[in-house]
Write a protein that holds these residues in place. Sequence first.
Motif, short mmCIF file in Angstrom:
data_model
loop_
_atom_site.label_atom_id
_atom_site.label_comp_id
_atom_site.label_asym_id
_atom_site.label_seq_id
_atom_site.Cartn_x
_atom_site.Cartn_y
_atom_site.Cartn_z
N THR A 139 0.86 -1.21 0.00
CA THR A 139 -0.03 -0.15 -0.09
C THR A 139 0.70 1.36 -0.15
OG1 THR A 139 -0.12 0.01 2.49
CG2 THR A 139 -1.79 -1.26 1.30
N ALA A 140 0.34 2.43 -0.70
CA ALA A 140 1.15 3.67 -0.65
C ALA A 140 1.23 4.16 0.92
CB ALA A 140 0.39 4.54 -1.36
N LEU A 141 0.26 3.92 1.76
CA LEU A 141 0.12 4.37 2.92
C LEU A 141 1.30 3.64 3.89
CD1 LEU A 141 -3.60 4.46 4.17
CD2 LEU A 141 -1.95 6.36 3.97
N GLY A 142 1.38 2.41 3.71
CA GLY A 142 2.31 1.51 4.50
C GLY A 142 3.86 1.73 3.89
N ARG A 143 3.97 1.85 2.59
CA ARG A 143 5.24 2.45 2.08
C ARG A 143 5.90 3.98 2.48
NH1 ARG A 143 4.24 0.01 -4.10
NH2 ARG A 143 4.59 -2.41 -3.54
N ALA A 144 4.79 4.56 2.63
CA ALA A 144 5.25 5.90 3.09
C ALA A 144 5.77 6.00 4.63
CB ALA A 144 3.69 6.89 3.00
N LEU A 145 4.89 5.17 5.39
CA LEU A 145 5.40 5.07 6.96
C LEU A 145 6.74 4.23 7.03
CD1 LEU A 145 1.72 3.98 8.05
CD2 LEU A 145 3.25 5.95 8.75
N LEU A 146 6.90 3.21 6.05
CA LEU A 146 8.04 2.35 6.16
C LEU A 146 9.49 3.00 5.59
CD1 LEU A 146 6.76 -1.33 5.10
CD2 LEU A 146 7.23 -0.45 7.36
N SER A 147 9.45 3.95 4.52
CA SER A 147 10.32 4.65 3.85
C SER A 147 11.20 5.59 4.84
CB SER A 147 9.68 5.54 2.99
OG SER A 147 9.11 6.55 3.45
N VAL A 148 10.48 5.94 5.89
CA VAL A 148 11.32 6.57 7.07
C VAL A 148 11.93 5.99 8.22
CG1 VAL A 148 10.10 8.94 6.28
CG2 VAL A 148 9.16 7.29 8.09
N GLN A 149 11.67 4.60 7.86
CA GLN A 149 12.18 3.71 8.78
C GLN A 149 13.75 3.11 8.54
OE1 GLN A 149 10.01 0.75 10.84
NE2 GLN A 149 7.97 2.01 10.59
N ASP A 150 14.75 2.91 9.08
CA ASP A 150 15.73 2.17 8.76
C ASP A 150 15.60 0.79 8.99
OD1 ASP A 150 18.38 1.62 8.27
OD2 ASP A 150 19.32 2.33 10.44
N LEU A 151 15.66 0.09 8.12
CA LEU A 151 15.01 -1.38 7.88
C LEU A 151 16.31 -2.12 7.41
CD1 LEU A 151 11.17 -1.15 6.31
CD2 LEU A 151 12.07 -1.21 8.72
N ASP A 152 16.57 -3.06 8.12
CA ASP A 152 17.74 -3.91 7.64
C ASP A 152 17.00 -5.16 6.75
OD1 ASP A 152 16.40 -5.76 9.46
OD2 ASP A 152 18.11 -5.68 10.94
N ASP A 153 17.87 -6.14 6.08
CA ASP A 153 17.31 -6.96 5.30
C ASP A 153 16.42 -7.99 5.91
OD1 ASP A 153 18.83 -6.04 3.27
OD2 ASP A 153 20.39 -7.52 3.47
N ALA A 154 16.44 -8.16 7.28
CA ALA A 154 15.58 -9.14 7.94
C ALA A 154 14.36 -8.35 8.06
CB ALA A 154 16.06 -9.58 9.36
N ALA A 155 14.17 -7.14 8.44
CA ALA A 155 12.94 -6.51 8.48
C ALA A 155 12.28 -6.23 7.17
CB ALA A 155 13.14 -5.02 8.95
N LEU A 156 13.14 -6.00 5.88
CA LEU A 156 12.38 -5.93 4.81
C LEU A 156 11.95 -7.30 4.47
CD1 LEU A 156 15.19 -4.02 2.78
CD2 LEU A 156 13.01 -3.21 3.06
N ASP A 157 12.38 -8.24 4.70
CA ASP A 157 11.80 -9.62 4.50
C ASP A 157 10.62 -9.76 5.20
OD1 ASP A 157 13.86 -10.45 2.64
OD2 ASP A 157 15.20 -11.46 4.24
N ARG A 158 10.47 -9.37 6.54
CA ARG A 158 9.29 -9.60 7.30
C ARG A 158 8.23 -8.88 6.74
NH1 ARG A 158 11.58 -8.26 11.42
NH2 ARG A 158 10.79 -5.97 11.68
N PHE A 159 8.45 -7.66 6.30
CA PHE A 159 7.35 -6.89 5.91
C PHE A 159 7.00 -7.50 4.56
CE2 PHE A 159 8.74 -3.35 9.10
CZ PHE A 159 7.40 -3.22 9.47
N ALA A 160 7.95 -7.80 3.75
CA ALA A 160 7.45 -8.23 2.21
C ALA A 160 6.57 -9.40 2.35
CB ALA A 160 8.74 -8.46 1.48
N GLY A 161 6.90 -10.38 3.48
CA GLY A 161 6.34 -11.42 3.27
C GLY A 161 5.96 -12.30 2.15
N THR A 162 4.69 -12.66 1.90
CA THR A 162 4.45 -13.28 0.75
C THR A 162 3.77 -12.42 -0.10
OG1 THR A 162 2.47 -14.20 1.73
CG2 THR A 162 4.23 -15.67 1.68
N ASP A 163 3.53 -11.03 0.26
CA ASP A 163 2.76 -10.25 -0.52
C ASP A 163 3.40 -9.42 -1.84
OD1 ASP A 163 0.23 -10.21 1.56
OD2 ASP A 163 2.04 -9.34 2.98
#
Length: 256
Positions: A139-163
Amino acid sequence: MEASPLGGVDKALLALDTLAGFGAAGAPLATLAQAVGVSKPTLHRTLAALRHRGYAEQTADGAYRLGPSALALGSSYLAEENLPALLHPALTALSAEVDELVHLGVLAGREVVYLDKVEPQRAVRVWSAVGRRRAAATTALGRALLSVQDLDDAALDRFAGTDTGTGHLRDVLAEARRSGVAGETEENERGIACVAVPLLRAGRAVAAVSITAPVERLRGAARAERVGALRDVLPGLLPAGLAVPAGLAVPAAGGQ
Protein backbone atom coordinates in the motif's frame (compact mmCIF):
# COMPACT_ATOMS: atom_id res chain seq x y z
CA MET A 1 -2.40 41.23 21.44
CA GLU A 2 -4.98 40.98 24.23
CA ALA A 3 -3.48 40.56 27.70
CA SER A 4 -3.68 37.12 29.25
CA PRO A 5 -6.37 36.79 31.96
CA LEU A 6 -3.85 34.96 34.18
CA GLY A 7 -0.38 36.48 34.02
CA GLY A 8 1.32 33.74 36.00
CA VAL A 9 -0.05 31.01 33.78
CA ASP A 10 0.89 33.01 30.71
CA LYS A 11 4.49 33.32 31.93
CA ALA A 12 4.66 29.55 32.45
CA LEU A 13 3.35 28.90 28.94
CA LEU A 14 5.80 31.41 27.47
CA ALA A 15 8.59 29.68 29.38
CA LEU A 16 7.53 26.31 27.91
CA ASP A 17 7.46 27.75 24.39
CA THR A 18 10.92 29.23 24.92
CA LEU A 19 12.34 26.01 26.34
CA ALA A 20 11.01 24.12 23.33
CA GLY A 21 12.90 26.48 21.04
CA PHE A 22 16.22 25.68 22.70
CA GLY A 23 15.82 21.91 22.24
CA ALA A 24 17.56 19.19 24.20
CA ALA A 25 20.61 21.36 25.01
CA GLY A 26 18.45 23.87 26.87
CA ALA A 27 19.65 27.34 27.90
CA PRO A 28 20.86 29.12 31.04
CA LEU A 29 18.48 31.15 33.17
CA ALA A 30 19.74 34.53 31.94
CA THR A 31 19.25 33.60 28.29
CA LEU A 32 15.75 32.27 28.95
CA ALA A 33 14.76 35.33 30.99
CA GLN A 34 15.81 37.63 28.16
CA ALA A 35 13.89 35.52 25.59
CA VAL A 36 10.72 35.41 27.73
CA GLY A 37 11.00 39.08 28.65
CA VAL A 38 10.93 38.73 32.45
CA SER A 39 13.43 39.12 35.28
CA LYS A 40 15.64 36.22 36.30
CA PRO A 41 14.05 35.91 39.78
CA THR A 42 10.56 35.79 38.25
CA LEU A 43 11.52 33.16 35.68
CA HIS A 44 13.40 31.16 38.31
CA ARG A 45 10.17 30.80 40.32
CA THR A 46 8.24 29.84 37.21
CA LEU A 47 10.84 27.24 36.26
CA ALA A 48 10.80 25.84 39.80
CA ALA A 49 7.04 25.24 39.46
CA LEU A 50 7.51 23.64 36.04
CA ARG A 51 10.27 21.41 37.42
CA HIS A 52 8.01 20.37 40.30
CA ARG A 53 5.51 18.93 37.79
CA GLY A 54 8.13 17.55 35.42
CA TYR A 55 7.55 20.07 32.64
CA ALA A 56 11.09 21.39 32.90
CA GLU A 57 14.37 19.97 34.11
CA GLN A 58 17.86 21.24 34.80
CA THR A 59 20.99 19.72 33.28
CA ALA A 60 24.25 19.10 35.11
CA ASP A 61 25.70 22.37 33.80
CA GLY A 62 22.71 24.38 35.06
CA ALA A 63 20.82 24.82 31.79
CA TYR A 64 17.05 24.41 31.70
CA ARG A 65 15.19 22.33 29.12
CA LEU A 66 11.80 20.69 28.61
CA GLY A 67 11.07 17.84 30.99
CA PRO A 68 9.46 14.44 30.42
CA SER A 69 5.95 15.64 31.31
CA ALA A 70 6.02 18.14 28.43
CA LEU A 71 7.16 15.43 26.04
CA ALA A 72 4.48 13.03 27.29
CA LEU A 73 1.85 15.73 26.81
CA GLY A 74 2.85 16.16 23.18
CA SER A 75 2.81 12.41 22.61
CA SER A 76 -0.66 12.12 24.15
CA TYR A 77 -1.98 14.91 21.94
CA LEU A 78 -0.79 13.08 18.83
CA ALA A 79 -1.75 9.61 20.06
CA GLU A 80 -3.34 7.27 17.55
CA GLU A 81 -6.82 7.59 19.04
CA ASN A 82 -6.72 11.39 18.64
CA LEU A 83 -5.41 11.47 15.08
CA PRO A 84 -8.73 11.08 13.20
CA ALA A 85 -10.29 14.07 14.99
CA LEU A 86 -7.13 16.18 14.73
CA LEU A 87 -6.54 15.46 11.07
CA HIS A 88 -10.07 15.23 9.67
CA PRO A 89 -10.15 18.94 8.67
CA ALA A 90 -6.89 18.48 6.76
CA LEU A 91 -8.24 15.37 4.99
CA THR A 92 -11.42 17.25 4.09
CA ALA A 93 -9.51 20.19 2.60
CA LEU A 94 -7.17 17.89 0.69
CA SER A 95 -10.07 15.86 -0.72
CA ALA A 96 -11.83 19.05 -1.81
CA GLU A 97 -8.66 20.28 -3.48
CA VAL A 98 -8.08 17.14 -5.59
CA ASP A 99 -11.67 15.82 -5.71
CA GLU A 100 -10.46 12.34 -4.78
CA LEU A 101 -10.70 9.85 -1.93
CA VAL A 102 -8.26 10.64 0.91
CA HIS A 103 -7.22 8.22 3.67
CA LEU A 104 -5.44 8.44 7.02
CA GLY A 105 -3.60 5.31 8.16
CA VAL A 106 -1.15 4.01 10.76
CA LEU A 107 1.17 1.03 10.96
CA ALA A 108 0.08 -1.98 13.03
CA GLY A 109 2.64 -4.75 12.79
CA ARG A 110 2.98 -5.70 9.11
CA GLU A 111 -0.28 -4.00 8.21
CA VAL A 112 -1.75 -0.57 7.70
CA VAL A 113 -4.97 0.28 9.52
CA TYR A 114 -7.24 2.88 7.89
CA LEU A 115 -8.29 5.33 10.63
CA ASP A 116 -10.28 7.85 8.61
CA LYS A 117 -11.35 8.74 5.08
CA VAL A 118 -12.97 11.60 3.22
CA GLU A 119 -14.78 10.87 -0.04
CA PRO A 120 -15.15 13.29 -2.96
CA GLN A 121 -18.42 14.48 -4.43
CA ARG A 122 -17.96 12.41 -7.56
CA ALA A 123 -20.40 10.16 -9.34
CA VAL A 124 -17.71 7.48 -9.71
CA ARG A 125 -15.97 6.72 -6.42
CA VAL A 126 -13.45 4.24 -5.07
CA TRP A 127 -14.75 1.92 -2.35
CA SER A 128 -12.97 1.87 1.02
CA ALA A 129 -13.75 1.37 4.70
CA VAL A 130 -12.41 2.80 7.96
CA GLY A 131 -10.89 0.01 10.03
CA ARG A 132 -9.77 -1.95 6.98
CA ARG A 133 -6.32 -3.54 7.11
CA ARG A 134 -3.92 -4.14 4.24
CA ALA A 135 -0.33 -5.33 3.98
CA ALA A 136 1.93 -2.32 4.52
CA ALA A 137 4.35 -3.53 1.84
CA THR A 138 1.80 -3.21 -0.98
CA THR A 139 0.00 0.00 0.00
CA ALA A 140 1.05 3.59 -0.58
CA LEU A 141 0.20 4.38 3.06
CA GLY A 142 2.36 1.53 4.33
CA ARG A 143 5.24 2.35 2.03
CA ALA A 144 5.14 5.99 3.12
CA LEU A 145 5.39 4.87 6.76
CA LEU A 146 8.13 2.33 6.08
CA SER A 147 10.17 4.73 3.94
CA VAL A 148 11.25 6.77 6.97
CA GLN A 149 12.34 3.73 8.97
CA ASP A 150 15.83 2.24 8.96
CA LEU A 151 15.00 -1.32 7.87
CA ASP A 152 17.65 -4.02 7.59
CA ASP A 153 17.31 -7.02 5.26
CA ALA A 154 15.55 -9.11 7.91
CA ALA A 155 12.96 -6.37 8.47
CA LEU A 156 12.43 -5.95 4.73
CA ASP A 157 11.87 -9.70 4.40
CA ARG A 158 9.37 -9.62 7.26
CA PHE A 159 7.36 -6.74 5.80
CA ALA A 160 7.49 -8.17 2.28
CA GLY A 161 6.30 -11.59 3.48
CA THR A 162 4.37 -13.35 0.72
CA ASP A 163 2.74 -10.09 -0.43
CA THR A 164 5.59 -8.74 -2.54
CA GLY A 165 9.27 -9.34 -3.31
CA THR A 166 11.89 -8.05 -0.91
CA GLY A 167 13.88 -6.50 -3.76
CA HIS A 168 10.81 -4.72 -5.09
CA LEU A 169 9.98 -3.39 -1.64
CA ARG A 170 13.55 -2.15 -1.19
CA ASP A 171 13.35 -0.31 -4.53
CA VAL A 172 9.96 1.36 -3.91
CA LEU A 173 11.03 2.48 -0.43
CA ALA A 174 14.24 3.95 -1.85
CA GLU A 175 12.20 5.91 -4.38
CA ALA A 176 9.81 7.06 -1.66
CA ARG A 177 12.73 8.33 0.40
CA ARG A 178 14.15 10.15 -2.60
CA SER A 179 10.93 11.90 -3.59
CA GLY A 180 9.15 12.08 -0.22
CA VAL A 181 6.06 10.37 -1.68
CA ALA A 182 5.17 6.67 -1.89
CA GLY A 183 2.90 5.08 -4.43
CA GLU A 184 1.32 1.91 -5.76
CA THR A 185 -0.53 1.14 -8.97
CA GLU A 186 -3.05 -1.71 -9.17
CA GLU A 187 -1.22 -3.78 -6.54
CA ASN A 188 -4.30 -4.02 -4.33
CA GLU A 189 -7.21 -3.37 -6.68
CA ARG A 190 -7.44 -3.47 -10.46
CA GLY A 191 -7.68 -0.01 -11.98
CA ILE A 192 -6.83 1.82 -8.73
CA ALA A 193 -3.66 3.70 -7.74
CA CYS A 194 -2.53 5.63 -4.65
CA VAL A 195 0.07 8.18 -3.59
CA ALA A 196 0.89 8.88 0.07
CA VAL A 197 3.14 10.86 2.36
CA PRO A 198 4.17 10.13 5.95
CA LEU A 199 3.31 12.55 8.73
CA LEU A 200 6.37 13.12 10.87
CA ARG A 201 6.75 14.10 14.49
CA ALA A 202 10.37 14.81 15.45
CA GLY A 203 11.46 12.82 12.41
CA ARG A 204 9.36 9.75 13.25
CA ALA A 205 6.32 8.73 11.23
CA VAL A 206 3.14 8.66 13.32
CA ALA A 207 0.67 8.28 10.42
CA ALA A 208 0.34 8.69 6.67
CA VAL A 209 -2.12 10.38 4.31
CA SER A 210 -2.96 9.03 0.85
CA ILE A 211 -4.87 10.03 -2.25
CA THR A 212 -6.63 7.13 -3.98
CA ALA A 213 -8.02 7.35 -7.52
CA PRO A 214 -8.55 5.42 -10.73
CA VAL A 215 -5.23 4.81 -12.49
CA GLU A 216 -5.95 7.32 -15.26
CA ARG A 217 -6.21 10.09 -12.66
CA LEU A 218 -2.85 9.19 -11.09
CA ARG A 219 -0.67 9.28 -14.18
CA GLY A 220 1.43 11.98 -15.75
CA ALA A 221 0.31 15.56 -15.16
CA ALA A 222 -2.68 14.45 -13.07
CA ARG A 223 -0.39 12.56 -10.68
CA ALA A 224 1.92 15.56 -10.43
CA GLU A 225 -1.05 17.77 -9.52
CA ARG A 226 -2.13 15.40 -6.74
CA VAL A 227 1.36 15.06 -5.34
CA GLY A 228 1.56 18.84 -5.53
CA ALA A 229 -1.54 19.04 -3.33
CA LEU A 230 0.14 16.79 -0.77
CA ARG A 231 3.07 19.18 -0.83
CA ASP A 232 1.22 22.51 -0.93
CA VAL A 233 -2.15 21.99 0.78
CA LEU A 234 -1.54 19.40 3.46
CA PRO A 235 1.39 20.90 5.45
CA GLY A 236 -0.41 24.13 6.31
CA LEU A 237 -3.39 22.22 7.70
CA LEU A 238 -1.50 19.87 10.00
CA PRO A 239 -1.62 20.22 13.80
CA ALA A 240 1.45 21.74 15.43
CA GLY A 241 4.23 19.20 15.68
CA LEU A 242 3.39 17.29 12.49
CA ALA A 243 5.09 17.73 9.12
CA VAL A 244 5.59 16.03 5.77
CA PRO A 245 9.12 15.14 4.58
CA ALA A 246 11.16 18.18 3.65
CA GLY A 247 12.24 16.52 0.39
CA LEU A 248 8.71 16.09 -0.96
CA ALA A 249 9.03 16.69 -4.69
CA VAL A 250 6.50 16.87 -7.51
CA PRO A 251 7.44 14.45 -10.30
CA ALA A 252 7.68 15.50 -13.91
CA ALA A 253 4.45 15.34 -15.89
CA GLY A 254 5.65 12.24 -17.71
CA GLY A 255 6.22 10.28 -14.49
CA GLN A 256 4.14 7.29 -13.46
